[in-house]
Design a protein around this motif. Structure first.
Motif, PDB file in Angstrom:
ATOM      1  N   SER A  36       0.837  -1.203   0.000  1.00  0.00           N
ATOM      2  CA  SER A  36       0.000   0.000   0.000  1.00  0.00           C
ATOM      3  C   SER A  36       0.869   1.249   0.000  1.00  0.00           C
ATOM      4  O   SER A  36       1.857   1.315   0.728  1.00  0.00           O
ATOM      5  CB  SER A  36      -0.904   0.045   1.232  1.00  0.00           C
ATOM      6  OG  SER A  36      -1.835  -0.996   1.214  1.00  0.00           O
ATOM      7  N   PHE A  37       0.494   2.210  -0.812  1.00  0.00           N
ATOM      8  CA  PHE A  37       1.145   3.515  -0.841  1.00  0.00           C
ATOM      9  C   PHE A  37       0.134   4.562  -0.400  1.00  0.00           C
ATOM     10  O   PHE A  37      -1.052   4.450  -0.689  1.00  0.00           O
ATOM     11  CB  PHE A  37       1.589   3.888  -2.264  1.00  0.00           C
ATOM     12  CG  PHE A  37       2.737   3.094  -2.780  1.00  0.00           C
ATOM     13  CD1 PHE A  37       4.040   3.461  -2.499  1.00  0.00           C
ATOM     14  CD2 PHE A  37       2.518   1.968  -3.560  1.00  0.00           C
ATOM     15  CE1 PHE A  37       5.112   2.729  -2.980  1.00  0.00           C
ATOM     16  CE2 PHE A  37       3.581   1.229  -4.049  1.00  0.00           C
ATOM     17  CZ  PHE A  37       4.867   1.605  -3.758  1.00  0.00           C
ATOM     18  N   THR A  38       0.622   5.577   0.283  1.00  0.00           N
ATOM     19  CA  THR A  38      -0.205   6.741   0.581  1.00  0.00           C
ATOM     20  C   THR A  38       0.558   7.980   0.133  1.00  0.00           C
ATOM     21  O   THR A  38       1.780   8.052   0.260  1.00  0.00           O
ATOM     22  CB  THR A  38      -0.542   6.861   2.079  1.00  0.00           C
ATOM     23  OG1 THR A  38       0.669   6.941   2.819  1.00  0.00           O
ATOM     24  CG2 THR A  38      -1.365   5.691   2.559  1.00  0.00           C
ATOM     25  N   CYS A  39      -0.165   8.912  -0.402  1.00  0.00           N
ATOM     26  CA  CYS A  39       0.426  10.173  -0.831  1.00  0.00           C
ATOM     27  C   CYS A  39      -0.478  11.266  -0.285  1.00  0.00           C
ATOM     28  O   CYS A  39      -1.574  11.485  -0.803  1.00  0.00           O
ATOM     29  CB  CYS A  39       0.519  10.223  -2.354  1.00  0.00           C
ATOM     30  SG  CYS A  39       1.449  11.629  -2.959  1.00  0.00           S
ATOM     31  N   ALA A  40      -0.048  11.904   0.777  1.00  0.00           N
ATOM     32  CA  ALA A  40      -0.894  12.880   1.451  1.00  0.00           C
ATOM     33  C   ALA A  40      -0.174  14.207   1.605  1.00  0.00           C
ATOM     34  O   ALA A  40       1.037  14.259   1.755  1.00  0.00           O
ATOM     35  CB  ALA A  40      -1.298  12.356   2.821  1.00  0.00           C
TER      36      ALA A  40
END
Length: 91
Positions: free
Chosen positions: A63-67
């Motif tokens: 999983s990747f998150t870009c916030a």
């Protein structure tokens, strides 16, 4: 069989990153928050949309998150920040 990857955060930077993951031939699950256009774009490229972050975590191994962390009253998006103009400190 390719790895299944999840991506949360389909804003200015996240959309490009997620699109490149999909173009690389990986199965992609996405979760958008505010704007439907990036989600629909990736789904048209073969990505799957998760109903929740939990569902996505159950469907993939990576999983990747870009916030972006900005104050709501800020008029400049994260992409406009530079080293001379850092993001705000702790809330």
């Amino acid at each position: 069989m390719s790895d299944v990857i999840g991506f949360i955060g389909l804003g200015f930077m996240g959309l490009g990153m997620a699109s490149n993951i999909r173009k690389g031939g990986y199965d992609l699950w996405v979760k958008g928050r505010r704007n439907r256009a990036p989600v629909e774009s990736l789904v048209s490229q073969g990505a799957q949309e998760a109903a929740s972050p939990r569902e996505m975590a159950e469907k993939n191994a990576i999983s990747f998150t870009c916030a972006c962390r900005t104050r709501r009253r800020s008029k400049r998006p994260c992409a406009a920040r530079t080293a001379s103009s850092p993001a705000p400190g702790p809330a």
